[in-house]
Structure formats: structure tokens, C-alpha cells
Design a protein around this motif. Sequence first.
Motif, mmCIF file in Angstrom:
data_model
loop_
_atom_site.group_PDB
_atom_site.id
_atom_site.type_symbol
_atom_site.label_atom_id
_atom_site.label_comp_id
_atom_site.label_asym_id
_atom_site.label_seq_id
_atom_site.Cartn_x
_atom_site.Cartn_y
_atom_site.Cartn_z
ATOM 1 N N PHE A 58 -2.703 -8.497 3.210
ATOM 2 C CA PHE A 58 -1.424 -7.411 3.129
ATOM 3 C C PHE A 58 -1.529 -6.278 3.549
ATOM 4 N N GLY A 59 -1.313 -5.639 4.913
ATOM 5 C CA GLY A 59 -1.859 -4.393 5.216
ATOM 6 C C GLY A 59 -0.463 -3.315 4.920
ATOM 7 N N ASP A 60 -0.419 -2.179 4.823
ATOM 8 C CA ASP A 60 0.695 -1.494 4.184
ATOM 9 C C ASP A 60 0.588 0.099 5.329
ATOM 10 N N PHE A 61 1.758 0.216 6.141
ATOM 11 C CA PHE A 61 2.027 1.433 6.748
ATOM 12 C C PHE A 61 3.420 1.459 6.597
ATOM 13 N N PRO A 62 3.589 2.345 5.361
ATOM 14 C CA PRO A 62 5.057 2.585 5.090
ATOM 15 C C PRO A 62 5.664 3.442 6.038
ATOM 16 N N ILE A 97 -4.558 -6.736 -0.781
ATOM 17 C CA ILE A 97 -3.333 -6.068 -0.926
ATOM 18 C C ILE A 97 -3.696 -4.460 -0.570
ATOM 19 N N THR A 98 -2.926 -3.915 0.199
ATOM 20 C CA THR A 98 -3.301 -2.552 0.703
ATOM 21 C C THR A 98 -2.463 -1.551 -0.157
ATOM 22 N N LYS A 99 -3.308 -0.509 -0.703
ATOM 23 C CA LYS A 99 -2.184 0.594 -1.370
ATOM 24 C C LYS A 99 -3.252 1.933 -1.108
ATOM 25 N N ALA A 128 -8.201 -0.624 -0.721
ATOM 26 C CA ALA A 128 -8.155 0.865 -1.011
ATOM 27 C C ALA A 128 -8.319 1.593 -0.002
ATOM 28 N N VAL A 129 -7.322 2.273 0.753
ATOM 29 C CA VAL A 129 -7.483 3.108 1.996
ATOM 30 C C VAL A 129 -6.948 4.329 1.355
ATOM 31 N N THR A 130 -7.278 5.299 2.197
ATOM 32 C CA THR A 130 -6.846 6.591 2.050
ATOM 33 C C THR A 130 -5.629 6.996 2.518
ATOM 34 N N GLY A 131 -5.073 6.377 3.550
ATOM 35 C CA GLY A 131 -3.614 6.671 4.028
ATOM 36 C C GLY A 131 -3.669 7.711 5.107
ATOM 37 N N ALA A 132 -4.232 7.539 6.267
ATOM 38 C CA ALA A 132 -4.345 8.514 7.311
ATOM 39 C C ALA A 132 -3.195 8.612 8.327
ATOM 40 N N ASN A 133 -2.157 8.096 8.043
ATOM 41 C CA ASN A 133 -0.937 8.159 8.768
ATOM 42 C C ASN A 133 0.112 9.259 8.346
ATOM 43 N N GLU A 149 -11.367 15.753 2.003
ATOM 44 C CA GLU A 149 -10.311 15.540 0.886
ATOM 45 C C GLU A 149 -9.845 14.319 0.560
ATOM 46 N N ARG A 150 -9.438 13.592 1.636
ATOM 47 C CA ARG A 150 -8.896 12.168 1.299
ATOM 48 C C ARG A 150 -10.016 11.330 0.756
ATOM 49 N N TYR A 151 -11.229 11.340 1.172
ATOM 50 C CA TYR A 151 -12.406 10.330 0.511
ATOM 51 C C TYR A 151 -12.508 11.220 -0.849
ATOM 52 N N GLU A 152 -12.724 12.341 -0.984
ATOM 53 C CA GLU A 152 -12.935 12.741 -2.244
ATOM 54 C C GLU A 152 -11.985 12.347 -3.495
ATOM 55 N N HIS A 218 -11.979 -2.563 1.446
ATOM 56 C CA HIS A 218 -11.628 -1.329 2.164
ATOM 57 C C HIS A 218 -11.676 -1.900 3.488
ATOM 58 N N ALA A 219 -10.457 -1.093 4.259
ATOM 59 C CA ALA A 219 -10.587 -1.388 5.843
ATOM 60 C C ALA A 219 -10.911 0.002 6.264
ATOM 61 N N GLY A 220 -11.572 0.109 7.568
ATOM 62 C CA GLY A 220 -12.054 1.563 8.121
ATOM 63 C C GLY A 220 -13.038 1.388 9.200
ATOM 64 N N GLY A 221 -13.844 2.361 9.141
ATOM 65 C CA GLY A 221 -14.872 2.608 10.074
ATOM 66 C C GLY A 221 -15.691 3.914 10.129
ATOM 67 N N SER A 222 -14.853 5.067 9.803
ATOM 68 C CA SER A 222 -15.632 6.374 10.044
ATOM 69 C C SER A 222 -16.805 6.399 9.094
ATOM 70 N N SER A 223 -17.719 7.473 9.285
ATOM 71 C CA SER A 223 -18.957 7.369 8.264
ATOM 72 C C SER A 223 -18.592 7.874 6.703
ATOM 73 N N PHE A 390 -14.458 -13.231 8.844
ATOM 74 C CA PHE A 390 -13.516 -12.860 9.971
ATOM 75 C C PHE A 390 -12.225 -12.674 9.472
ATOM 76 N N TRP A 391 -11.467 -11.817 10.106
ATOM 77 C CA TRP A 391 -10.017 -11.627 9.938
ATOM 78 C C TRP A 391 -9.427 -11.969 10.952
ATOM 79 N N ILE A 392 -8.649 -13.137 10.872
ATOM 80 C CA ILE A 392 -7.873 -13.889 12.052
ATOM 81 C C ILE A 392 -6.710 -13.447 12.224
HETATM 82 C C1 LIG Z 1 -8.758 -3.585 10.367
HETATM 83 C C2 LIG Z 1 -8.218 -2.228 9.837
HETATM 84 C C3 LIG Z 1 -6.941 -2.209 9.068
HETATM 85 C C4 LIG Z 1 -6.379 -1.360 8.503
HETATM 86 N N1 LIG Z 1 -5.309 -1.096 7.499
HETATM 87 C C5 LIG Z 1 -4.761 -0.229 7.165
HETATM 88 C C6 LIG Z 1 -3.580 -0.373 6.343
HETATM 89 O O1 LIG Z 1 -3.181 -1.410 6.063
HETATM 90 N N2 LIG Z 1 -2.948 0.817 5.816
HETATM 91 C C7 LIG Z 1 -3.516 2.031 6.004
HETATM 92 O O2 LIG Z 1 -2.863 2.936 5.599
HETATM 93 N N3 LIG Z 1 -4.619 2.351 6.984
HETATM 94 C C8 LIG Z 1 -5.174 1.055 7.367
HETATM 95 N N4 LIG Z 1 -6.554 1.208 8.223
HETATM 96 C C9 LIG Z 1 -6.888 2.590 8.542
HETATM 97 C C10 LIG Z 1 -8.085 2.924 7.954
HETATM 98 O O3 LIG Z 1 -8.117 2.861 6.164
HETATM 99 C C11 LIG Z 1 -8.562 4.308 8.023
HETATM 100 O O4 LIG Z 1 -7.487 5.350 7.647
HETATM 101 C C12 LIG Z 1 -8.721 4.441 9.490
HETATM 102 O O5 LIG Z 1 -9.560 3.777 10.220
HETATM 103 C C13 LIG Z 1 -9.045 5.974 9.878
HETATM 104 O O6 LIG Z 1 -10.278 6.396 9.481
HETATM 105 P P1 LIG Z 1 -10.556 7.613 8.344
HETATM 106 O O7 LIG Z 1 -9.435 7.361 7.469
HETATM 107 O O8 LIG Z 1 -11.867 7.372 7.765
HETATM 108 O O9 LIG Z 1 -10.547 8.721 9.215
HETATM 109 C C14 LIG Z 1 -6.941 0.047 8.275
HETATM 110 C C15 LIG Z 1 -8.119 0.239 9.379
HETATM 111 C C16 LIG Z 1 -8.834 -0.935 9.949
HETATM 112 C C17 LIG Z 1 -9.932 -0.897 10.691
#
Ligand SMILES: Cc1cc2nc3c(=O)[nH]c(=O)nc-3n(C[C@H](O)[C@H](O)[C@H](O)COP(=O)(O)O)c2cc1C
Length: 445
Positions: A58-62, A97-99, A128-133, A149-152, A218-223, A390-392
Amino acid sequence: MAKNKEKQMVLGLLLGPYGANSKAWTENVESAKNYPDINEDIRAAQLAEKGKFQFMFFGDFPAIKPATSDELRAMVLDPIIMSGIVASHTKHLGLAITKATSWNNVYDVAREFKTLDAVSNGRVGWNAVTGANEVSANAFGASVGSSKERYEEAYEFVEFVQELWSVWDKDALQADKDSGIFADYEKVRTVSLKGKYNESIGTLPIPPSPQGQPVIVHAGGSSNSIAFAGRYANVFIGEVWTIEQGQAMRQALRQAAVDNGRDPDEIKFIAGLMPLIGDNKREALDRHAKFIDEKTFRQRIAHIGYALNTRFGPQDIDQPINKEILDRVVVTPYSDPRIDNVLKLAYEGWTLRDLVYHSVIDYHPAAVGDAKATADHLTEWFEAGAADGFWIMPDTYEVDFQRFVDEVVPILQERGVFHEDYEGETLRENLNIPYQYGRDERLES
Ligand SMILES: Cc1cc2nc3c(=O)[nH]c(=O)nc-3n(C[C@H](O)[C@H](O)[C@H](O)COP(=O)(O)O)c2cc1C
């Protein structure tokens, strides 16, 4: 007969209304007129459970509004509420579930997730994502901070949540009619948490679930994201397009886990896949084409041109790409990460139009062809150590995901790379990761 290999892949399903494609609603118009129709999400979850999927995501982009009028975007409805409903209609499926750890309240998050984990009998993961939107941040009266700051804040947030999750001692619950004691509340602590970003003086009188507490996803990819996941996560969902990129990201995560004194097998690297399934490759391409609108089509042509350092006109669309253009391309570490797939298919002689239908310019790679083509992609990546699972993202649940469950899953099971049944009752058991209750004692503060 399945070969029963020791290590098996994890499968998760992206929850989007009617499918992962924002135009999936066009194949389910009656239900779409009643949007949001939770019955469709329940149906998708039950199908995932039939296919023995370990989790649904369950992703979350409010507050994100669709860009064009034909789109129905995923990740808009409140995932906590949606997952609670889905939990009550499933028995084994995990719920990731994303928050965000920014702009939310530590106590609220701890309580919501512990409640869901307890009532679902230990099937919950917290993405647990930091919320970069910025748009989402603004909706909460905040703005997006720097990555540092976000990761701290994320480190502090997760530790506080885990501290709150463990305030009820494992032997506090008695429910003993003879003594009349329900719980020994001496064994339910109140914690005082005060950090740079968050504070809470409180207790959370909920016993542990059968898996202790929710799994950290955790969903992401940055260092910074990889370092964070190496410390706390058991599941990491990333974006990679080739086996080599998958191997490198999985290795980086495993190293990050080791750097934190953890066993690298405790963290599962999950790569995305869009399965485009037809009776043959042509049919799969033509079906996917139905979900690409004119605007997206034009954008993707321009994007392929940009990646190949050329400009395409309308006359190029139904032609294979000129070899001279391809031979001139120099791939560098700064090239689009999808360039290898673009070049491979272009050299095979596909037209520009069919390159777009192959989804070469998309958030995740696609497997195109019959069910075996998807099974081959998953098996090859898994056996090459490019992913633990895998995430399908099927275009629609009703047609495409049904085919995945009916046709791809049996092939994977027959090959012994995917389980025939759930190993246990909890998400941790089904992911083969250890029980955890409270903070991880091995981590240095
Ligand atoms: C597969 C995938 C799913 C993601 N789903 C969410 C999500 O549901 N909500 C959200 O706020 N960010 C989501 N993200 C964003 C990441 O958490 C992250 O903020 C983004 O990759 C930018 O990197 P940074 O925050 O490390 O700078 C997702 C990223 C990926 C790769």
C-alpha cells in the motif's frame, strides 16, 4: 514435481485501483462508476493470497492529483484504513503499508501500526519512507527537508516507534479468571522520548502480535536510503532495470546490514517487474498498448530520443531505429539507467512504437511475452542474485494479474523457486526473517 530449493523468492503485489496502470479502470467501468470500490481491492488481495504472495504493498502519496483526465492514480486513499479492511478479508497475505517519517506524529504511527499488526495476527509491515514529495508535505503544513535532515529524522522516528511498540512486556497479559487479573500493568511501561524532531511521553497498552511487531520495509534507492535500510529494514523495494543494477543494489544493501552488525540475509531486496503477458509477444505488446495514451506515447518517444541522443519525427515511429544512431551511443555512469534495455531491444530491430510498448521507459522493467517469459525473467534475476523477490505491477488485476496467478505462479513453483504454500502465519515467518520486539539490541545508539 517441485524441486523444493532451500531459498525461494518473495512476491509482493502493488495495490492500485483495478491494477497498477492508471488506466486500468477502463476495463472495469461499472465498478469505476462507484469509485472507490473497496471490493475490487479485496478481490485483488484474495487473488494474491491464492497465488501465495507474501505481501501486498500500500503506497502513499497524499494530495497528489492526477495529471490528465483519463488517469486514476494509485496511492491516494488512506492506506491504514484500506489495509485494515483488506486484512479482515484475508488470512495469510502480508500488508506492507506506507507512512512517512516526516510530518507525521510518532505516537499516532506507533499506535496505528501496532493495532493493525495485533488485529491481523502479525501480518503487518511498515514502509517507512521519509516523504520526499513537496505537494504531500504542503498538505500537512510542512515542506520537504534536505536528504540529510529527512533521514536524520527517520532514524529518530523509527527508534521512537519501536520503543513505543515494546512497552507492553511479553508476560504482562494474564486474562486469568481465577485471580481476576487481566494484565499486570506493572509490566506496561510509560516511556519518555525526547529527540531533535519528535517527542512523546506515553504508553501503548497493546500486547505483542504473534510476530512481535511490524516488519520495517523501506522503498527507495539513494545512498542515505540504503544506509537507513541497512540499519532497520527487513524488506527494501528498489528501482533497477538490469540484472547488473539489481546485483549492485542488493550487494550495497547487504553490506549496509553488515555495517550495522546485522546478518545480510535479514534484508530482502525486492525489484520491480511489470509482467506484460499474452499468448505470444505480439499479443502482449498489443494489449499493453491499450494502456498507453497519446500524451504518454509522445513523451516516451521523446525520452527514448533523449537517451539515444537523437530527435525522432512522426516518420520514424513505425521504423526500426537506424543502426548508425545506435552505434553512436556512448553509455556512461550518467546515462539513463534504462539505456541498456533500450539499446538491446533497438538492436533486435523493433520499431520505435514497439519499443514504447515494451515499456522500456518506465519505472520498472517489463517482461513481455507468454507466461514463461515472465517466469524466465523472475527466475533468471533471482538465480543471478539480482533480487530476493519482486514487486509485481500487472496492468489490471482482472485480466493480467489473474493470468500471473494462474499461469506464472505454477511455473515458478514447478521450478522450485517459489513456495507452494505459506510457511507460517506471520509476515516474518513467510519472509523468513527473525522475530523482533522493540529496538534491535545489536544496534549502537
Ligand atoms: C518502488 C518505490 C516505491 C516508493 N513508494 C513511495 C510511497 O508510497 N510514498 C512515498 O512518499 N515515497 C515513496 N517512494 C519514494 C522513496 O521513499 C524516496 O523518497 C525516493 O526514492 C527519493 O529518494 P530520497 O528520499 O532517498 O532522496 C518510493 C520509492 C520507490 C523506489
